[in-house]
Design a protein around this motif. Structure first.
Motif, mmCIF file in Angstrom:
data_model
loop_
_atom_site.group_PDB
_atom_site.id
_atom_site.type_symbol
_atom_site.label_atom_id
_atom_site.label_comp_id
_atom_site.label_asym_id
_atom_site.label_seq_id
_atom_site.Cartn_x
_atom_site.Cartn_y
_atom_site.Cartn_z
ATOM 1 N N ARG A 92 -6.902 -14.484 -4.655
ATOM 2 C CA ARG A 92 -5.716 -13.697 -4.944
ATOM 3 C C ARG A 92 -5.119 -13.161 -3.647
ATOM 4 O O ARG A 92 -5.770 -13.158 -2.604
ATOM 5 N N ARG A 93 -3.891 -12.675 -3.722
ATOM 6 C CA ARG A 93 -3.200 -12.168 -2.551
ATOM 7 C C ARG A 93 -3.126 -10.648 -2.589
ATOM 8 O O ARG A 93 -2.912 -10.056 -3.648
ATOM 9 N N TRP A 94 -3.235 -10.047 -1.414
ATOM 10 C CA TRP A 94 -3.156 -8.589 -1.341
ATOM 11 C C TRP A 94 -1.744 -8.079 -1.597
ATOM 12 O O TRP A 94 -1.555 -6.933 -2.016
ATOM 13 N N ARG A 129 -6.948 -4.344 -2.663
ATOM 14 C CA ARG A 129 -5.919 -5.056 -1.908
ATOM 15 C C ARG A 129 -6.227 -5.055 -0.413
ATOM 16 O O ARG A 129 -6.016 -6.062 0.276
ATOM 17 N N LEU A 130 -6.732 -3.935 0.091
ATOM 18 C CA LEU A 130 -7.084 -3.900 1.506
ATOM 19 C C LEU A 130 -8.225 -4.855 1.808
ATOM 20 O O LEU A 130 -8.214 -5.543 2.845
ATOM 21 N N ALA A 131 -9.220 -4.936 0.925
ATOM 22 C CA ALA A 131 -10.324 -5.875 1.133
ATOM 23 C C ALA A 131 -9.806 -7.310 1.212
ATOM 24 O O ALA A 131 -10.280 -8.108 2.037
ATOM 25 N N LEU A 132 -8.834 -7.644 0.382
ATOM 26 C CA LEU A 132 -8.235 -8.976 0.446
ATOM 27 C C LEU A 132 -7.565 -9.210 1.798
ATOM 28 O O LEU A 132 -7.658 -10.297 2.375
ATOM 29 N N PRO A 163 -8.989 2.537 -6.421
ATOM 30 C CA PRO A 163 -9.715 1.263 -6.478
ATOM 31 C C PRO A 163 -8.822 0.058 -6.215
ATOM 32 O O PRO A 163 -9.210 -0.868 -5.506
ATOM 33 N N GLU A 164 -7.604 0.075 -6.766
ATOM 34 C CA GLU A 164 -6.703 -1.058 -6.532
ATOM 35 C C GLU A 164 -6.242 -1.101 -5.080
ATOM 36 O O GLU A 164 -6.076 -2.184 -4.502
ATOM 37 N N LEU A 197 0.811 -1.219 0.000
ATOM 38 C CA LEU A 197 0.000 0.000 0.000
ATOM 39 C C LEU A 197 0.841 1.265 0.000
ATOM 40 O O LEU A 197 0.283 2.368 -0.038
ATOM 41 N N THR A 198 2.155 1.148 0.046
ATOM 42 C CA THR A 198 2.996 2.341 -0.051
ATOM 43 C C THR A 198 3.295 2.708 -1.498
ATOM 44 O O THR A 198 3.871 3.769 -1.756
#
Length: 260
Positions: free
Chosen positions: A191-193, A176-179, A171-172, A156-157
């Motif tokens: 899938r992996r975050w 990723r956070l939802a994952l 959105p991406e 996320l950085t």
């Protein structure tokens, strides 16, 4: 199961719009993903952009307590720390009391640290945020809460995880956070975050400065203007999903790219 999301723009989903302009965000994505795996999920999202800790506790917490859901996600405090006089320890005491009340009605609670972004305009406040997130970790331990530690999520950085305003996730980033939230909840994902970001071409120094100027004009200046005049981006906004309503596989199909 029932799930209530409480918080500010982070949880409302700013930066991740549906085609109709309503914000989706990681919390909607998590509710949709849960519905894919456990059947019907009753879901409410009380979060409103720009809200401070006291507003979230005063306006959103009572409604969440009345619903007594199985699961509550609670993230608050970021807007307080971006204002003069933000006090991490005072905010932590308020959060601790709110979490205690939620746990008393039987709700499991998911708490969040923030992303370790220490560059640009965030450089001067990162120490305050770090202090607050240490308190959040302690609160999660004390009350037996689940913790989504974004501070350790290096994926996320990447600038592509952030919207053009550099304050909200793209959105991406929300995907990723939802994952990651699903992982913390123990719900399987395909899938992996933390999958590597694709390679991208570097941009010139000149283009980077142009981007900085555009951001300053279109995002930073309006934000400062609201702070100086005591206004908030959420002054005329109400919760997008104020009551527990069903999310099923069919309604989750509103999203273009699946549940997460």
């Amino acid at each position: 199961m029932s799930y209530v999301a409480v918080g500010d723009s982070f949880t409302e989903g700013v930066g991740d719009p549906y085609p109709d302009g309503v914000f989706r965000g990681w919390a909607d994505r998590v509710a949709e993903h849960l519905a894919d795996h456990v059947g019907e999920v009753r879901y409410a999202n009380l979060a409103v952009r720009g809200k401070l800790m006291r507003q979230i506790v005063t306006d959103q917490l009572p409604a969440a307590l009345d619903m007594a859901p199985d699961l509550v996600s609670l993230c608050a405090g970021g807007n307080d720390l971006l204002r003069p006089g933000g006090d991490p320890e005072r905010m932590a005491r308020v959060l601790d009391h709110a979490v205690g009340r939620l746990r008393a009605v039987g709700s499991q609670v998911v708490l969040f640290t923030g992303v370790n972004v220490s560059n640009g305009y965030m450089r001067g406040t990162i120490g305050l945020f770090a202090r607050y997130y240490m308190n959040v970790r302690a609160i999660a331990d004390a009350h037996g809460c689940l913790l989504v530690d974004q501070w350790s999520m290096r994926a996320l950085t990447d600038s592509r995880a952030w919207d053009a305003d550099r304050l909200h996730m793209s959105p991406e980033g929300h995907r990723r956070l939802a994952l990651r939230v699903a992982e913390v909840l123990g719900v399987p994902t395909d899938r992996r975050w933390d999958e590597p970001w694709p390679e991208r071409e570097s941009i010139s120094w000149t283009q980077a400065r142009r981007d900085d100027l555009t951001w300053a004009r279109e995002s930073l200046a309006p934000w400062i203007g609201r702070r100086l005049t005591g206004r908030s981006s959420g002054d005329d906004v109400t919760a997008k999903r104020p009551e527990l309503t069903p999310v099923t596989r069919a309604t989750a199909g509103r999203a273009e790219h699946g549940s997460v």
